[in-house]
Design an enzyme around this catalytic site. Structure first.
Site, PDB file in Angstrom:
ATOM      1  N   ARG A 103      -7.830  -4.409  -2.061  1.00 13.23           N
ATOM      2  CA  ARG A 103      -6.658  -4.395  -1.172  1.00 13.23           C
ATOM      3  C   ARG A 103      -5.833  -5.622  -1.510  1.00 13.23           C
ATOM      4  O   ARG A 103      -6.284  -6.749  -1.286  1.00 13.23           O
ATOM      5  CB  ARG A 103      -7.070  -4.384   0.298  1.00 13.23           C
ATOM      6  CG  ARG A 103      -5.888  -4.680   1.220  1.00 13.23           C
ATOM      7  CD  ARG A 103      -6.128  -4.283   2.637  1.00 13.23           C
ATOM      8  NE  ARG A 103      -6.061  -2.844   2.799  1.00 13.23           N
ATOM      9  CZ  ARG A 103      -5.997  -2.224   3.971  1.00 13.23           C
ATOM     10  NH1 ARG A 103      -6.009  -2.925   5.082  1.00 13.23           N
ATOM     11  NH2 ARG A 103      -5.945  -0.914   4.040  1.00 13.23           N
ATOM     12  N   HIS A 130      -0.828   3.582  -1.181  1.00 11.21           N
ATOM     13  CA  HIS A 130      -2.086   3.619  -0.422  1.00 11.21           C
ATOM     14  C   HIS A 130      -2.722   4.990  -0.724  1.00 11.21           C
ATOM     15  O   HIS A 130      -2.765   5.871   0.122  1.00 11.21           O
ATOM     16  CB  HIS A 130      -1.773   3.455   1.070  1.00 11.21           C
ATOM     17  CG  HIS A 130      -2.951   3.045   1.912  1.00 11.21           C
ATOM     18  ND1 HIS A 130      -4.234   2.874   1.406  1.00 11.21           N
ATOM     19  CD2 HIS A 130      -3.043   2.768   3.245  1.00 11.21           C
ATOM     20  CE1 HIS A 130      -5.043   2.514   2.377  1.00 11.21           C
ATOM     21  NE2 HIS A 130      -4.354   2.431   3.507  1.00 11.21           N
ATOM     22  N   GLN A 133      -5.529   6.615   1.512  1.00  8.45           N
ATOM     23  CA  GLN A 133      -4.980   7.081   2.793  1.00  8.45           C
ATOM     24  C   GLN A 133      -4.343   8.455   2.598  1.00  8.45           C
ATOM     25  O   GLN A 133      -4.535   9.370   3.408  1.00  8.45           O
ATOM     26  CB  GLN A 133      -3.942   6.081   3.293  1.00  8.45           C
ATOM     27  CG  GLN A 133      -3.281   6.460   4.598  1.00  8.45           C
ATOM     28  CD  GLN A 133      -4.231   6.348   5.773  1.00  8.45           C
ATOM     29  OE1 GLN A 133      -4.838   5.307   5.977  1.00  8.45           O
ATOM     30  NE2 GLN A 133      -4.370   7.402   6.566  1.00  8.45           N
ATOM     31  N   ASP A 225       4.598   5.277  10.273  1.00 13.51           N
ATOM     32  CA  ASP A 225       3.733   4.117  10.028  1.00 13.51           C
ATOM     33  C   ASP A 225       4.427   2.911  10.644  1.00 13.51           C
ATOM     34  O   ASP A 225       5.606   2.988  11.047  1.00 13.51           O
ATOM     35  CB  ASP A 225       3.523   3.949   8.504  1.00 13.51           C
ATOM     36  CG  ASP A 225       2.576   2.805   8.161  1.00 13.51           C
ATOM     37  OD1 ASP A 225       1.809   2.363   9.046  1.00 13.51           O
ATOM     38  OD2 ASP A 225       2.596   2.346   6.996  1.00 13.51           O
ATOM     39  N   CYS A 265      -1.174   6.446   9.891  1.00 10.87           N
ATOM     40  CA  CYS A 265      -2.346   5.914   9.166  1.00 10.87           C
ATOM     41  C   CYS A 265      -3.111   4.889   9.996  1.00 10.87           C
ATOM     42  O   CYS A 265      -4.261   4.605   9.698  1.00 10.87           O
ATOM     43  CB  CYS A 265      -1.901   5.308   7.844  1.00 10.87           C
ATOM     44  SG  CYS A 265      -0.769   3.912   8.051  1.00 10.87           S
ATOM     45  N   ARG A 293     -10.868   9.339   6.251  1.00 12.76           N
ATOM     46  CA  ARG A 293     -10.910   8.311   5.208  1.00 12.76           C
ATOM     47  C   ARG A 293     -12.292   8.315   4.556  1.00 12.76           C
ATOM     48  O   ARG A 293     -12.421   8.234   3.335  1.00 12.76           O
ATOM     49  CB  ARG A 293     -10.615   6.922   5.808  1.00 12.76           C
ATOM     50  CG  ARG A 293      -9.190   6.722   6.295  1.00 12.76           C
ATOM     51  CD  ARG A 293      -8.183   6.703   5.181  1.00 12.76           C
ATOM     52  NE  ARG A 293      -8.436   5.655   4.196  1.00 12.76           N
ATOM     53  CZ  ARG A 293      -8.039   4.390   4.309  1.00 12.76           C
ATOM     54  NH1 ARG A 293      -7.352   3.996   5.361  1.00 12.76           N
ATOM     55  NH2 ARG A 293      -8.292   3.494   3.356  1.00 12.76           N
TER      56      ARG A 293
HETATM   57  N1   CP Z   1      -5.025   2.808   7.557  1.00 12.14           N
HETATM   58  C1   CP Z   1      -5.632   1.732   7.037  1.00 12.14           C
HETATM   59  O1   CP Z   1      -5.686   1.513   5.801  1.00 12.14           O
HETATM   60  O2   CP Z   1      -6.235   0.940   7.972  1.00 12.14           O
HETATM   61  P1   CP Z   1      -6.844  -0.510   7.719  1.00 12.14           P
HETATM   62  O3   CP Z   1      -5.704  -1.430   7.381  1.00 12.14           O
HETATM   63  O4   CP Z   1      -7.512  -0.876   9.012  1.00 12.14           O
HETATM   64  O5   CP Z   1      -7.811  -0.445   6.582  1.00 12.14           O
HETATM   65  N1  NVA Z   2       2.140   0.084   5.670  1.00 14.38           N
HETATM   66  C1  NVA Z   2       1.023  -0.588   6.300  1.00 14.38           C
HETATM   67  C2  NVA Z   2      -0.204   0.253   6.225  1.00 14.38           C
HETATM   68  C3  NVA Z   2      -1.409  -0.302   6.915  1.00 14.38           C
HETATM   69  C4  NVA Z   2      -2.630   0.520   6.723  1.00 14.38           C
HETATM   70  C5  NVA Z   2       0.806  -1.953   5.649  1.00 14.38           C
HETATM   71  O1  NVA Z   2       0.939  -2.059   4.417  1.00 14.38           O
HETATM   72  O2  NVA Z   2       0.503  -2.897   6.375  1.00 14.38           O
END
Ligand code: CP
Ligand code: NVA
Length: 307
Positions: A103, A130, A133, A225, A265, A293
């Site tokens: 991440r 993502h 997701q 989102d 998400c 997920r």
């Molecule tokens: N939707 C998602 O990726 O959640 P987290 O940021 O909690 O992993």
């Molecule tokens: N668009 C959001 C998604 C979180 C899962 C971010 O990048 O923070």
């Protein structure tokens, strides 16, 4: 050759097979025809530069159910690119683990890490996409609607990483997608072009608009989102004002198909990108998405590590 999953496009040739596999694992976790622990003994290194609830837990649980193990590496432990170069981190981790879930703040660093790693790298979110997701989301739509091709998805709000991956995922599976965002927050142009190109061969359409009511007209799925993605916290006040006309609420949802589903998400912010009545109402499938997920990522892990 190792297989990285940095973009939804890295699942271009087997996306529907991955979704089918995920659905099968969800339904028949231990039945004949599906090996119970195809990843026995495999170790997944999970490198996080940002917080997570779903991504961390679902990957950890998923690989555990497949017979493997996950190692959590948090932001303070590695400090990628600061304490040690991206390339050195990738090469060191490749000597310890069978795959890396990463991440990241930046897609550029994500790709740098994948290039230097000799083991597969799975994108657990960056500033461009993502993909995991998206796989879970389309698995959820498939479960709720019984098909993907020909359905209409409306994405309303910020044209961010989640939106980019959905554009590619919808185009790959023949879903029509209409996005509505303020004009300076449209999804990545290159991704929109790729999605439009893919959509042509799948007989579906991708449109980027600015009017949320127009986007939601006749939608089977409404998706939103957060307006403030991780890393954009300094822009919070300005964004919360700018995006207000893009809130998903009952008034907007009236334009959708009567049996529309609402998707997010998570994490969600009631009263901002979505009203509480929609988020907690009968059309909402957000917790199915969160559950999925695990199932989608199990299929991705097997596709990457199991063959
Ligand atoms: N939707 C998602 O990726 O959640 P987290 O940021 O909690 O992993
Ligand atoms: N668009 C959001 C998604 C979180 C899962 C971010 O990048 O923070």
């Amino acid at each position: 050759m190792k297989r990285d999953i940095i973009s939804v496009l890295d699942m271009k040739d087997d996306f529907e097979a991955i979704l089918a596999d995920a659905a099968k694992m969800k339904k028949e976790p231990a039945k004949k025809g599906h090996k119970q622990e195809p990843l026995r003994g495999k170790v997944l290194g999970m490198v996080f530069e940002k917080p997570s609830l779903r991504t961390r837990i679902s990957f950890e649980l998923g690989i555990h159910q497949l017979g493997g193990k996950a190692l959590y590496i948090g932001p303070d432990e590695v400090s990628i690119g600061k304490r040690e170069s991206v390339s050195d981190v990738a090469q060191v981790l490749s000597r310890y683990v069978n795959a890396i879930m990463y991440r990241a703040f930046s897609n550029k660093v994500m790709r740098e890490l994948a290039t230097a790693a000799s083991v597969p790298v799975i994108n657990g979110l960056d500033d461009m996409e993502h993909p995991c997701q998206c796989a879970a989301d389309l698995l959820t739509v498939l479960e709720k609607k019984g098909k993907l091709a020909g359905l209409n998805m409306a994405y309303v709000g910020d044209g961010n990483n989640v939106c980019n991956s959905l554009l590619l995922g919808c185009a790959l599976t023949g879903m029509n997608m209409r996005v509505a965002t303020p004009k300076d927050h449209r999804p990545n142009e290159e991704i929109v072009s790729k999605a439009q190109e893919l959509a042509k061969s799948k007989d579906c359409a991708v449109e980027v608009l600015s009017n949320p009511f127009q986007a939601v007209e006749g939608a089977d799925v409404i998706y939103t989102d957060t307006w403030v993605s991780m890393g954009q916290e300094k822009e919070r006040e300005e964004r919360e004002k700018l995006f207000l006309p893009y809130q998903v609420n009952d008034k907007l949802a009236e334009k959708a198909s009567q049996d529309y589903i609402f998707m997010h998400c998570l994490p969600a912010h009631r009263g901002l990108e979505v009203s509480a009545e929609v988020m907690d109402g009968p059309h909402s499938v957000v917790f199915d998405q969160a559950e999925n997920r695990t199932h989608a990522q199990k299929a991705i892990l097997v596709a990457v590590l199991g063959k």
